[in-house]
Design an enzyme around this catalytic site. Sequence first.
Site, short mmCIF file in Angstrom:
data_model
loop_
_atom_site.label_atom_id
_atom_site.label_comp_id
_atom_site.label_asym_id
_atom_site.label_seq_id
_atom_site.Cartn_x
_atom_site.Cartn_y
_atom_site.Cartn_z
N HIS A 29 -8.38 1.70 -4.87
CA HIS A 29 -9.78 1.38 -4.55
C HIS A 29 -10.60 2.66 -4.38
O HIS A 29 -11.73 2.62 -3.91
CB HIS A 29 -9.85 0.53 -3.28
CG HIS A 29 -9.45 -0.90 -3.50
ND1 HIS A 29 -9.78 -1.91 -2.62
CD2 HIS A 29 -8.76 -1.50 -4.50
CE1 HIS A 29 -9.30 -3.06 -3.06
NE2 HIS A 29 -8.67 -2.84 -4.20
N GLY A 30 -9.98 3.79 -4.73
CA GLY A 30 -10.71 5.06 -4.72
C GLY A 30 -10.72 5.80 -3.40
O GLY A 30 -11.45 6.77 -3.24
N LYS B 162 0.86 -1.18 0.00
CA LYS B 162 0.00 0.00 0.00
C LYS B 162 0.90 1.23 0.00
O LYS B 162 1.93 1.25 0.68
CB LYS B 162 -0.91 -0.01 1.23
CG LYS B 162 -1.82 1.21 1.34
CD LYS B 162 -2.65 1.19 2.63
CE LYS B 162 -3.89 0.36 2.48
NZ LYS B 162 -4.84 0.54 3.62
N HIS C 180 -5.43 6.26 -1.47
CA HIS C 180 -4.11 5.64 -1.40
C HIS C 180 -3.97 4.65 -2.56
O HIS C 180 -4.95 4.26 -3.18
CB HIS C 180 -3.89 4.93 -0.06
CG HIS C 180 -4.90 3.86 0.23
ND1 HIS C 180 -5.99 4.05 1.05
CD2 HIS C 180 -5.00 2.58 -0.21
CE1 HIS C 180 -6.71 2.95 1.10
NE2 HIS C 180 -6.13 2.04 0.35
#
Length: 317
Positions: A221-222, A188, A225
């Site tokens: 995923h919007g 991430k 990040h």
Amino acid sequence: MAELACFCYPHLENDSYKFIPFNNLAIKCMLTAKVDKKDQDKFYNSIIYGIAPPPQFKKRYNTNDNSRGMNYETVMFNKVAVLICEALNSLKVTQSDVANVLSRVVSVRHLENLVLRKENHQDVLFHSKELLLKSVLIAIGQSKEIETTATAEGGEIVFQNAAFTMWKLTYLDHKLMPILDQNFIEYKITLNEDKPISDVCVKELVAELRWQYNRFAVITHGKGHYRVVKYSSVANHADRVFATYKNSAKSGNVIDFNLLDQRIIWQNWYAFTSSMKQGNTLDVCKKLLFQNMKQEKKPFKGLSTNRKMDEVSHVGI
């Protein structure tokens, strides 16, 4: 993933609700109970051990018949439930809001990571209750702020510059809902601050991804990040993102899906999410993931985002 109603129940005090964590014996009692269909969505009274979650959420828990749920009899379940309650009790939740709050689906693994950060004496979340609660409220969708590096779920830091921090996710070591596939590897990338980013910082990140992580696709995923995932898992991420986006729209929760920086995101994923936001069907959107897309121009001189097999990095082998 699990609804907040899987962790706690509301108790009315004056004009707002206080949230109380479930104990695992109450949950175990509910899982063995025979409950009428019309009562499946109601909190269950175990008589002996107190209130338990609504039986409609049985599949969220790990049992002999269902190995995909949470390990609710672990100490970690109690820690996550208490952390959620602390965050919710810092808000004023009224009768008109309580059902919507408890129906919200959250990432169980994200919350376990926040517990681990909270317990790490070297971590800023160990020292700041305010920042900890802020991190939890972001994780459970009760804050409009994005997850930045300070409020991130955490993991092992593998790259950092003035604008970005890249984390290797540690879900294989989890207690509550560990990933069992030993080949799992995912990252991430969080923004250090929610503010404009210089081209120099973006180029540094793109260079790192280009040379060290070119076995992976950079997606989002919007939620503000980036995720760095194996190409083989992209279709699965697409299904989840599309379903979440459509369900949110259907329930009236209008979400601002953040496409993020096109120079960083894998161009096929950018095309997929752009098509999704335009209202196209899943099939139409997913076709864009498998098309050979020609890049209009290189975002940075001397850097290419095309994958060349003789230059593939060793990360992810």
